[in-house]
Design a protein around this motif. Structure first.
Motif, mmCIF file in Angstrom:
data_model
loop_
_atom_site.group_PDB
_atom_site.id
_atom_site.type_symbol
_atom_site.label_atom_id
_atom_site.label_comp_id
_atom_site.label_asym_id
_atom_site.label_seq_id
_atom_site.Cartn_x
_atom_site.Cartn_y
_atom_site.Cartn_z
ATOM 1 N N THR A 35 30.870 29.275 -5.502
ATOM 2 C CA THR A 35 31.256 29.289 -3.794
ATOM 3 C C THR A 35 31.939 30.477 -3.337
ATOM 4 O OG1 THR A 35 31.548 26.778 -4.350
ATOM 5 C CG2 THR A 35 32.698 27.986 -2.185
ATOM 6 N N PRO A 75 22.100 40.937 -0.957
ATOM 7 C CA PRO A 75 21.101 40.461 -2.034
ATOM 8 C C PRO A 75 20.235 41.535 -2.466
ATOM 9 C CG PRO A 75 21.258 39.331 -0.001
ATOM 10 C CD PRO A 75 22.135 40.470 0.332
ATOM 11 N N ASP A 105 22.405 25.881 -2.097
ATOM 12 C CA ASP A 105 23.807 25.562 -2.227
ATOM 13 C C ASP A 105 24.288 26.025 -3.472
ATOM 14 O OD1 ASP A 105 26.421 24.037 -1.222
ATOM 15 O OD2 ASP A 105 26.032 23.237 -3.290
ATOM 16 N N PRO A 106 25.589 26.811 -3.601
ATOM 17 C CA PRO A 106 25.974 27.449 -4.716
ATOM 18 C C PRO A 106 26.301 26.357 -5.751
ATOM 19 C CG PRO A 106 27.740 27.667 -3.060
ATOM 20 C CD PRO A 106 26.338 27.190 -2.393
ATOM 21 N N ASP A 153 29.153 33.072 -3.092
ATOM 22 C CA ASP A 153 28.380 32.621 -1.818
ATOM 23 C C ASP A 153 29.009 32.657 -0.285
ATOM 24 O OD1 ASP A 153 26.420 30.665 -0.364
ATOM 25 O OD2 ASP A 153 27.996 29.885 0.294
ATOM 26 N N GLN A 154 30.090 32.899 -0.346
ATOM 27 C CA GLN A 154 30.869 33.119 0.888
ATOM 28 C C GLN A 154 30.973 34.738 0.965
ATOM 29 O OE1 GLN A 154 32.026 30.681 3.297
ATOM 30 N NE2 GLN A 154 32.150 32.659 4.411
ATOM 31 N N VAL A 156 28.664 36.887 0.110
ATOM 32 C CA VAL A 156 27.443 37.124 0.629
ATOM 33 C C VAL A 156 27.270 36.897 2.014
ATOM 34 C CG1 VAL A 156 24.825 36.721 0.617
ATOM 35 C CG2 VAL A 156 26.117 36.916 -1.491
ATOM 36 N N LYS A 157 27.701 35.710 2.565
ATOM 37 C CA LYS A 157 27.742 35.174 3.820
ATOM 38 C C LYS A 157 28.474 36.123 4.889
ATOM 39 C CE LYS A 157 26.810 30.085 3.659
ATOM 40 N NZ LYS A 157 26.292 30.049 2.250
ATOM 41 N N GLN A 191 20.719 35.033 -2.837
ATOM 42 C CA GLN A 191 19.424 34.995 -1.703
ATOM 43 C C GLN A 191 19.810 33.829 -0.689
ATOM 44 O OE1 GLN A 191 17.026 37.341 -1.530
ATOM 45 N NE2 GLN A 191 17.399 38.212 -3.363
ATOM 46 N N GLN A 192 20.856 33.123 -0.858
ATOM 47 C CA GLN A 192 21.030 32.143 0.032
ATOM 48 C C GLN A 192 20.148 31.040 0.037
ATOM 49 O OE1 GLN A 192 24.636 32.481 2.215
ATOM 50 N NE2 GLN A 192 24.442 32.937 0.228
ATOM 51 N N VAL A 232 22.068 31.931 -5.300
ATOM 52 C CA VAL A 232 23.235 32.177 -4.419
ATOM 53 C C VAL A 232 23.267 33.580 -3.680
ATOM 54 C CG1 VAL A 232 25.587 32.823 -4.435
ATOM 55 C CG2 VAL A 232 24.881 30.999 -5.964
#
Length: 375
Positions: free
Chosen positions: A21, A34, A181-182, A24-25, A27-28, A177-178, A175
């Protein structure tokens, strides 16, 4: 204290899901990009477009050549100190050798010495597994990598790890590449690994094919034959003469490409054409041990002179089957001109990255390789 539990996948544990998680955040929020591979990561750092990366001692030559400021530190922790994977290289004895006792004597009496282990370190400076050399490392960068691996754990050498690397790498890619969900990505990877592993069967030793026979290494004509790559073979040559004189035998150090040694041992050893001693990586053991290709080694009192985790790495199902000479692990490399105080937690990494990115100082505060479970 005994390393990883092969019955506990761990990839979908609460801690791993929290880490997924976090990635993931990151990357966001634009902190991790990526598609970054090893070269992309280093190119960004060496151009001053990234301030922090995770890499190993093998990268020191290119970082130094770039002229970019750098420093090496332990990988940041979060709830506890980081424990990076350790890779270990060492000497193994061919279980099909007719001279196993001589091979063991060569390792114990001549190789397990400060002079030889220092010579091996000098030709390829990575943290030595031999404590008298490890504790006297003069290069501050290599010493920093060694310190960063002080709490590291050897990569599991079981054959089932092939399923782990693939599933874990795929989950990390999803994760980055989005694409998923992680939590779901890591839970699915954990399920895939449990389905694929189970009780591993021994990997069959392949029959030599015609084209492999043409490329196979031919054993040198000597009583004791050592296979080593062209980096480490010269470091062994000085002790060969002394061993020959003491034991009244002939010894040959034969140069074989490091990446070719394992396959050639698999082909030649059962036919009685392999070396007596060969160098290799500890994560080869899962395949070599289950096929009966490596012999146990008794280091006697010498065992206390080796880095404990390196001995652990070459211990398989209770048998010590290698004499380690080097360990390696990744560490946190950062630009001290941009990051004057090294972060010790991942929250601090994100805070530093955010500040540098918001100021336009760097393109990315930190970069990590995608799909690389080792890093």
């Amino acid at each position: 204290d005994q390393g990883y539990n092969p019955d506990d996948v761990g990839l979908d544990s609460p801690g791993s899901l929290e880490a997924a998680t976090f990635m993931d955040q990151a990357v966001k929020d634009g902190h991790m990009i990526p598609g970054a591979d090893y070269d992309t990561m280093h190119a960004l750092y060496e151009a001053g477009d990234a301030a922090m990366i995770i890499t190993g001692p093998w990268a020191l030559p290119r970082i130094r050549e770039s002229g970019i400021p750098y420093a090496v530190a332990a990988i940041p922790g979060q709830t506890e100190s980081a424990k990076p994977f350790l890779g270990v290289q060492g000497f193994m004895i061919n279980n099909f050798s007719e001279n196993k006792l001589l091979a063991e004597a060569f390792l114990n009496e001549f190789v397990a010495s400060e002079d030889v282990m220092q010579a091996i370190y000098d030709v390829d400076p990575r943290p030595s597994a031999y404590l008298p050399v490890r504790e006297a490392i003069a290069d501050p960068d290599v010493a920093a990598f060694a310190a960063a691996g002080g709490e590291g754990l050897p990569m599991p050498a079981i054959p089932a790890m092939s399923a782990v690397w693939g599933a874990m790498g795929d989950a990390i890619t999803l994760v980055f590449q989005q694409a998923e969900d992680p939590v779901a990505a890591f839970e699915n990877a954990g399920d895939q690994i449990r389905t694929a592993t189970g009780a591993p069967e021994p990997t069959p030793v392949p029959e030599p094919a015609a084209e492999e026979e043409q490329e196979a290494v031919t054993r040198a004509d000597a009583d004791l034959v050592i296979w080593a790559d062209n980096t480490r073979a010269p470091a062994l040559e000085p002790v060969v003469g002394a061993f020959q004189d003491e034991y009244g035998i002939t010894v040959a150090v034969q140069e074989v490409g490091f990446s070719d040694i394992r396959d050639n041992v698999k082909l030649a050893a059962p036919a009685g054409e392999g070396p007596d001693v060969f160098i290799g990586a500890h994560d080869w053991l899962g395949e070599l041990y289950v096929n009966g290709l490596v012999a146990p080694i008794d280091l006697g009192d010498n065992a206390d002179d080796f880095f404990g985790p390196a001995i652990q790495a070459f211990t398989y199902e209770g048998d010590l089957v290698g004499m380690p000479y080097a360990s390696e692990n990744v560490a946190f490399v950062y630009n001290p001109e941009l990051v004057p105080e090294v972060p010790t937690t991942w929250d601090e990494v994100i805070a530093v990255a955010t500040e540098l990115e918001d100021a336009g100082t760097v393109q990315n505060g930190w970069v990590m390789q995608e799909a690389d479970a080792y890093h």
